[in-house]
Design an enzyme around this catalytic site. Structure first.
Site, PDB file in Angstrom:
ATOM      1  N   CYS A  94       0.803  -1.220   0.000  1.00 16.71           N
ATOM      2  CA  CYS A  94       0.000   0.000   0.000  1.00 16.71           C
ATOM      3  C   CYS A  94       0.841   1.279   0.000  1.00 16.71           C
ATOM      4  O   CYS A  94       1.453   1.588  -1.020  1.00 16.71           O
ATOM      5  CB  CYS A  94      -1.011  -0.034   1.143  1.00 16.71           C
ATOM      6  SG  CYS A  94      -2.401   1.063   0.788  1.00 16.71           S
ATOM      7  N   ARG A 128     -12.001   7.213  -2.359  1.00 17.87           N
ATOM      8  CA  ARG A 128     -10.934   6.249  -2.052  1.00 17.87           C
ATOM      9  C   ARG A 128     -11.348   4.901  -2.622  1.00 17.87           C
ATOM     10  O   ARG A 128     -12.529   4.575  -2.734  1.00 17.87           O
ATOM     11  CB  ARG A 128     -10.748   6.126  -0.536  1.00 17.87           C
ATOM     12  CG  ARG A 128     -10.211   7.379   0.119  1.00 17.87           C
ATOM     13  CD  ARG A 128     -10.014   7.169   1.610  1.00 17.87           C
ATOM     14  NE  ARG A 128      -8.905   6.249   1.895  1.00 17.87           N
ATOM     15  CZ  ARG A 128      -7.623   6.605   1.866  1.00 17.87           C
ATOM     16  NH1 ARG A 128      -7.273   7.843   1.583  1.00 17.87           N
ATOM     17  NH2 ARG A 128      -6.680   5.729   2.135  1.00 17.87           N
ATOM     18  N   HIS A 194      -3.644  -5.190   1.690  1.00 20.31           N
ATOM     19  CA  HIS A 194      -3.095  -5.259   3.036  1.00 20.31           C
ATOM     20  C   HIS A 194      -4.112  -5.835   3.976  1.00 20.31           C
ATOM     21  O   HIS A 194      -4.754  -6.822   3.598  1.00 20.31           O
ATOM     22  CB  HIS A 194      -2.448  -3.961   3.487  1.00 20.31           C
ATOM     23  CG  HIS A 194      -3.320  -2.760   3.454  1.00 20.31           C
ATOM     24  ND1 HIS A 194      -2.945  -1.573   3.987  1.00 20.31           N
ATOM     25  CD2 HIS A 194      -4.532  -2.571   2.913  1.00 20.31           C
ATOM     26  CE1 HIS A 194      -3.913  -0.693   3.782  1.00 20.31           C
ATOM     27  NE2 HIS A 194      -4.865  -1.269   3.147  1.00 20.31           N
TER      28      HIS A 194
HETATM   29  N1  GLN Z   1      -1.668   7.064   1.743  1.00 22.34           N
HETATM   30  C1  GLN Z   1      -1.965   6.189   0.697  1.00 22.34           C
HETATM   31  C2  GLN Z   1      -3.312   6.424   0.036  1.00 22.34           C
HETATM   32  O1  GLN Z   1      -4.312   6.651   0.710  1.00 22.34           O
HETATM   33  C3  GLN Z   1      -1.805   4.747   1.179  1.00 22.34           C
HETATM   34  C4  GLN Z   1      -2.778   4.378   2.248  1.00 22.34           C
HETATM   35  C5  GLN Z   1      -2.509   3.077   2.896  1.00 22.34           C
HETATM   36  O2  GLN Z   1      -1.364   2.602   3.029  1.00 22.34           O
HETATM   37  N2  GLN Z   1      -3.573   2.492   3.367  1.00 22.34           N
HETATM   38  O3  GLN Z   1      -3.366   6.380  -1.168  1.00 22.34           O
END
Ligand code: GLN
Length: 244
Positions: A94, A128, A194
């Site tokens: 991630c 997201r 993850h």
């Molecule tokens: N900060 C990154 C995003 O939101 C990765 C997030 C994460 O590792 N969950 O794209």
């Protein structure tokens, strides 16, 4: 034999079961009588190439990535690139996966990446990319499913010289558009999956252990099979959650 793991920025890059992934590697070694050592390398700390065979970069929110990106490039990039070229295994998850690439663009700000894989990440407008995910991968020589969970705002795009880890069967993957997930080059793996990635996909944990032991001892070991009833159940439940 001994598996020697180094986590990069374990204080900062550490969300959603990253510690569990490491614990799972430890247990699979211990259950087979293989030694296990773990160390972390934080801000400003150099990476001792000779001391480790498996490198782990966990997830991180944008602010965590902001805190480590420049330091990672400055104090760890050269050693990591040499380790990967030499055959050490690297798993980046991630936020760590995003930092494997050239850059992470957040509005007007550009975080530098390690440049170990031909990819870049952009925080574009839009929701997201969250949810259970299943991908099909040929890692390890046969078609298999990796099941897990993704939660990222950044969208990752692979350049022409990068190969994806797999194709999305369910979920969003790298950017929600091209059907690709992660990156894979020999002993280097990056993925958005993850949560407990390794406990849900025990074969991937074993694959990493094999790569790392091969790096240290020169030949790829045949790992003793483990009963894995719980691990198979965890995998089945992750597949079901993803809708397979
Ligand atoms: N900060 C990154 C995003 O939101 C990765 C997030 C994460 O590792 N969950 O794209």
């Amino acid at each position: 034999m001994e598996l020697r793991v180094l986590s990069l920025y374990p204080e900062q890059m550490n969300i959603y079961a990253d510690r569990g992934n490491i614990l799972f590697l430890r247990r699979r070694c211990e259950w087979r009588g293989i030694g296990f050592t773990w160390a972390g390398a934080g801000p400003g700390e150099a990476v001792d190439l000779a001391a480790h065979d498996l490198f782990y970069i966990g997830g991180g929110q944008d602010r965590d990535q902001r805190a480590v990106a420049a330091d990672m490039v400055e104090t760890k990039r050269t050693a990591l690139a040499a380790a990967v070229d030499d055959g050490a295994a690297l798993l980046a998850v991630c936020g760590g996966y995003q930092l494997l690439g050239e850059s992470y663009q957040l509005g007007s700000e550009t975080l530098p990446g390690l440049g170990l894989a031909d990819l870049w990440t952009v925080r574009e407008p839009g929701p997201r990319l969250i949810g259970n995910v299943a991908i099909e991968t040929e890692l390890g020589g046969e078609k298999r499913i990796l099941a897990g969970f993704e939660n990222h705002g950044g969208r990752t795009y692979l350049g022409p010289s990068a190969r994806p880890l797999g194709r999305v069967v369910k979920g969003h993957g790298n950017n929600g558009g091209d059907g690709l997930e992660g990156v894979w080059r020999d002993n280097l793996l990056g993925t958005y999956l993850h949560g407990p990635l390794l406990p849900k996909n025990a074969w991937l944990a074993d694959h990493l252990v094999e790569l790392a032991l091969e790096h240290r001892y020169g030949t790829r070991p045949t790992l003793e099979p483990l009963p894995d009833a719980l691990e198979r159940a965890a995998h089945a439940s992750a597949r079901t959650a993803a809708g397979l």
